[in-house]
Enzyme design. Structure first.
Site, mmCIF file in Angstrom:
data_model
loop_
_atom_site.group_PDB
_atom_site.id
_atom_site.type_symbol
_atom_site.label_atom_id
_atom_site.label_comp_id
_atom_site.label_asym_id
_atom_site.label_seq_id
_atom_site.Cartn_x
_atom_site.Cartn_y
_atom_site.Cartn_z
ATOM 1 C CB CYS A 107 -10.856 15.102 12.063
ATOM 2 S SG CYS A 107 -12.193 14.463 13.095
ATOM 3 C CG ASP A 120 -8.224 16.961 18.369
ATOM 4 O OD1 ASP A 120 -8.934 16.951 17.343
ATOM 5 O OD2 ASP A 120 -7.172 16.298 18.480
ATOM 6 C CD GLN A 180 -3.896 12.501 14.984
ATOM 7 O OE1 GLN A 180 -4.190 11.904 13.957
ATOM 8 N NE2 GLN A 180 -4.626 13.487 15.472
ATOM 9 C CE1 TYR A 227 -15.454 15.761 22.838
ATOM 10 C CE2 TYR A 227 -14.802 18.051 22.566
ATOM 11 C CZ TYR A 227 -15.787 17.086 22.670
ATOM 12 O OH TYR A 227 -17.104 17.458 22.592
ATOM 13 C CB CYS A 230 -0.898 -0.002 1.229
ATOM 14 S SG CYS A 230 -1.877 1.514 1.418
ATOM 15 C CD GLU A 258 -11.066 11.108 25.584
ATOM 16 O OE1 GLU A 258 -12.100 10.461 25.321
ATOM 17 O OE2 GLU A 258 -10.597 11.994 24.848
#
Length: 567
Positions: A523, A496, A398, A427, A274, A448
């Site tokens: 995002c 976030d 990430q 978050y 990939c 969180e």
């Protein structure tokens, strides 16, 4: 082979007439605002339609989206009204569709005037919108209509009559089959421009924000009118950037296979490489498949619930080079486990951890509740900037560490820290942004809702000997007011959130606490725009937005936004 976000350049020209080839020719109001929002799937479709209208005056997709929402509401009402009403609606809908300029299986030559958030080209036939996967803005294409609805339809790209100068040959041999990347056929420079324009479009359309015509490269920000959206920050090498592979395992006549699900199916297609995965991930997956075939390991079958190996998950630490292999199995017992582990250790010396995750549920969720170490450590270590992180089998980290550092550095910049501030990180996850901020702030508080993530965050703070960070489990909208009652007030709040955006109560909490700055990391540009509108109505000004390309060759785009109090 991954599930991963943009925009399109402005076009001043009008769309040429298509030639058919055959066939018939907010805070108190916030709750109410959200209740009016359609479900996510309809928003996604509407966004694609509406983007064409924003920059192309002949595409009246605002009307299209409005009618689609009305149609969706009508459908829901009819479902409550019984089968006879449904049948009546279907008959009426069918009758209306006969008046469309194109029908299923018709062919037409159309101009592509934009691209929606899914990377599909947007064209028109006598005012009727068609979405065409694979087509790029500026192209003239011949298409075959696959499906029509009242206001829009989908078509297959047959031929490119006139190609866009941004079109390139996708380098991936399985690009057309996989679907993990959506815009490999678009030059990288064009991808970056398209993603910025997508952000501009949703800020204007959903957020009702005035976007400055300048991209921020030559403006005096304190005196600029409107929101500045900067050029997208891309990668110098936009390939092989992913540090994690999650590969479904299946079986064919040739034995064990692993790769990706074919488009629109649960059929697993074998894959050896990939181009957006780190090469080492490909190597480990290939070795596991080879060993599995040799040892006669069975693959999990979704339909029967039988078979052992479900997924192979590989994590690679870019800075340290350490690797973790996780075998997700349908049961605890692994035949020939010692032989399997020995072969992996022999051929892939960088593997520092081999784990097993047990998932016996009939679900498409990858991980189960039980994880155990088969060999080595339970974590691997990596760095973002000069902050070290311990990464476990199930912890979130990430997937593009290079661009993560870019994004987090921009977050710190927008926070405007001098070392005296108190910062709240809502978050906070495993503390990645919190620990970045802690290097420049007096005190950081992270919250969180996922307990395991907070456990990881506390461990990472200890790992980096940072004592000016406190983490707490709970919902931000519950924990932050409790902190305020304890006398904790924030100079800066960083959020976030997941793709669905901020919880309404968190936005209320931010407005009640009144920090000088809010830094919003997103995002999903659409939910970002929605939440910025609410914060603007509550007394904040959106100063600038920085798109960051975390996932090259996909339609996804991350954003970092700065808001300051107006008073």
């Amino acid at each position: 082979m991954t599930n991963n976000r943009s925009g399109r350049g402005k076009s001043r020209r009008n769309a040429a007439t298509a030639t058919p080839v055959q066939g018939n020719q907010h805070i108190k109001t916030m709750k109410a605002t959200r209740e009016r929002e359609p479900e996510q799937s309809r928003v996604r479709a509407g966004n694609g339609l509406l983007q064409a209208e924003i920059k192309h005056k002949n595409v009246n997709v605002n009307e299209v989206a409005r009618k689609k929402r009305e149609n969706g509401q009508d459908s829901r009402r009819s479902s409550r009204g019984g089968r006879s009403q449904e049948a009546s609606n279907r008959i009426r809908s069918s009758a209306e569709r006969t008046d469309l300029p194109v029908q299923k299986n018709d062919e037409a030559v159309i101009d592509i005037i934009g691209m929606n958030h899914d990377g599909e080209g947007v064209g028109r036939v006598e005012g009727f919108t068609l979405f065409v996967p694979g087509a790029l803005p500026g192209e003239k294409v011949r298409v075959k209509v696959l499906k029509t609805k009242k206001q829009y339809g989908y078509a297959k790209l047959l031929d490119i009559v006139q190609a866009s100068p941004d079109r390139i040959a996708a380098p991936c041999a399985i690009y057309d089959q996989c679907g993990g990347c959506q815009i490999q056929h678009m030059s990288y420079e064009a991808q970056l421009g398209w993603k910025r324009q997508h952000v501009v479009d949703v800020l204007e359309r959903i957020g009702k924000l005035s976007v400055n015509g300048d991209d921020g490269t030559s403006v005096d920000l304190p005196h600029v009118q409107g929101v500045v959206v900067h050029p997208t920050l891309g990668m110098s090498e936009p390939w092989r950037y992913r540090n994690k592979a999650q590969v479904p395992i299946g079986v064919t006549e040739g034995g064990l296979v692993g790769g990706f699900y074919a488009r629109g199916s649960h059929r697993i297609v074998d894959m050896n490489t990939c181009l957006i995965q780190d090469e080492r991930n490909d190597e480990v997956v290939a070795r596991v498949k080879e060993i599995g075939r040799m040892l006669g390991i069975s693959a999990y079958n979704e339909e029967t619930g039988r078979g052992l190996l479900r997924h192979v998950v590989v994590k690679t630490a870019f800075r340290t080079g350490e690797m973790m292999l996780v075998l997700v199995t349908n049961g605890r017992d692994i035949p020939h486990a010692d032989a399997w582990i020995g072969s992996i250790r022999e051929h892939i010396p960088h593997v520092a951890s081999i784990c097993q995750n047990v998932n016996t549920k009939r679900t498409n969720v990858i991980f189960g509740d039980e994880t155990r170490v088969l060999w080595g450590r339970d974590v691997i270590y990596d760095y973002i900037g000069n902050v070290q992180f311990a990464i476990s089998a199930r912890s979130f980290y990430q997937v593009n560490p290079v661009q993560t550092e870019v994004l987090y550095s921009k977050t710190v910049e927008y926070a405007g820290l001098t070392g005296k501030e108190t910062v709240i990180d809502a978050y906070c996850g495993i503390g990645t942004i919190s620990l970045f901020l802690a290097q420049h702030a007096d005190q950081v508080y992270g919250v969180e809702i996922v307990k395991e993530a907070i456990d990881d965050a506390r461990s990472n703070a200890l790992l980096n000997e940072m004592r000016n960070v406190k983490f707490e489990v709970g919902a931000s909208e519950d924990v932050i007011p409790a902190w305020k009652e304890q006398g904790i007030t924030a100079d800066v709040i960083v959020v976030d959130p997941p793709r669905k955006g901020c919880d309404p109560r968190l936005l209320d909490t931010i407005l009640e606490m009144k920090p000088e700055r809010v830094v919003y990391v997103s995002c999903n540009p659409s939910t970002l725009a929605r939440d910025l509108r609410i914060l603007e109505d509550g007394g904040y000004k959106t100063v600038e937005v920085q798109p960051v390309d975390m996932f090259p060759h996909t339609v996804h785009v991350e954003c970092c936004s700065l808001l300051v109090r107006k008073d």
